[in-house]
Scaffold this motif. Structure first.
Motif, short mmCIF file in Angstrom:
data_model
loop_
_atom_site.label_atom_id
_atom_site.label_comp_id
_atom_site.label_asym_id
_atom_site.label_seq_id
_atom_site.Cartn_x
_atom_site.Cartn_y
_atom_site.Cartn_z
N GLU A 74 66.82 19.17 27.91
CA GLU A 74 65.43 19.21 27.49
C GLU A 74 64.66 20.21 28.33
O GLU A 74 64.69 20.16 29.56
N TYR A 75 63.98 21.13 27.63
CA TYR A 75 63.11 22.11 28.28
C TYR A 75 61.68 21.75 27.93
O TYR A 75 61.36 21.55 26.75
N ASN A 76 60.82 21.67 28.93
CA ASN A 76 59.41 21.32 28.72
C ASN A 76 58.52 22.40 29.30
O ASN A 76 58.81 22.97 30.35
N GLN A 77 57.43 22.66 28.59
CA GLN A 77 56.44 23.64 29.05
C GLN A 77 55.06 23.03 28.83
O GLN A 77 54.71 22.67 27.70
N ASP A 78 54.29 22.90 29.92
CA ASP A 78 52.95 22.33 29.82
C ASP A 78 52.03 23.24 29.01
O ASP A 78 52.11 24.48 29.11
N LEU A 79 51.17 22.62 28.22
CA LEU A 79 50.17 23.33 27.43
C LEU A 79 48.83 22.63 27.60
O LEU A 79 48.79 21.43 27.87
N THR A 80 47.77 23.38 27.43
CA THR A 80 46.46 22.73 27.31
C THR A 80 46.36 22.20 25.88
O THR A 80 47.11 22.65 24.98
N LEU A 81 45.44 21.29 25.65
CA LEU A 81 45.23 20.80 24.29
C LEU A 81 44.81 21.94 23.36
O LEU A 81 45.23 22.00 22.20
N GLU A 82 44.00 22.85 23.89
CA GLU A 82 43.54 24.00 23.08
C GLU A 82 44.73 24.89 22.69
O GLU A 82 44.84 25.31 21.53
#
Length: 188
Positions: A74-82
């Motif tokens: 699993e690869y995860n990348q944080d994002l803002t809601l926007e």
């Protein structure tokens, strides 16, 4: 940095879900919505990958899952809601390892779009046998209930999960992944 996700899960009846809710009553429920991506000809599925954006109240994350012999990488990348909202509406994927992997696999990322979404109300708790999650899921016109246990040792985890089900009078009911269950609604 990817991590190996090893989890066991079972679908639950509404009664089993309600009984287990008392086990999780100390945990505040979190609502999360998964937006699943693929191309019209299901290129990601053909590559045995799944791509989603998961939104929470104040944040989001982009996740790519690739099956391994045991579990999923699993690869995860944080994002803002926007950022998440813009990608969901059709903006390009952000730079990062996930985009890089898709390009390396010759996936036409401009063909990827949202197929739909699944909303989960989750209660999650670290237990002595692993990270346990009690989920109430809604997608298409379907509602289902699920128990997941995330572990580091697959053999011990399976024994612990089976013992937990037995101790709580729950019969194991095979549960495909959320994305697979969601995908079955696309054929209707």
């Amino acid at each position: 940095m990817p991590f190996l996700e090893i989890e066991y899960k079972t679908l639950l009846t509404k009664d089993e879900y309600n009984r287990l809710s008392t086990f999780f009553q100390h945990v505040k429920p979190i609502t999360q919505t998964n937006y699943y991506f693929d191309s019209s000809d299901f290129t990601l599925k053909a590559h045995r990958m799944s791509l989603r954006i998961r939104t929470f109240k104040n944040k989001a994350e982009l996740t790519l899952k690739i099956p391994e012999e045991v579990g999923n990488l699993e690869y995860n990348q944080d994002l803002t809601l926007e950022q998440a909202k813009m990608i969901i509406k059709g903006s390009p994927l952000p730079e990062g390892r996930i985009k890089q992997i898709l390009l390396e696999e010759t996936i036409n990322i401009s063909s990827l779009h949202v197929l739909g979404n699944l909303t989960t109300i989750r209660r999650e708790s670290q237990t002595k046998i692993g990270l346990m999650a009690l989920d109430y899921n809604q997608y298409a016109d379907i509602k289902d209930y699920e128990l997941e246990l995330e572990v580091t040792d697959p053999e011990q985890g399976k024994r612990d999960f089976d013992n937990f089900l037995s101790e709580h009078g729950i019969d194991f009911k095979f549960a495909k992944s959320k994305v697979a269950r969601f995908a079955t609604t696309l054929k209707k």
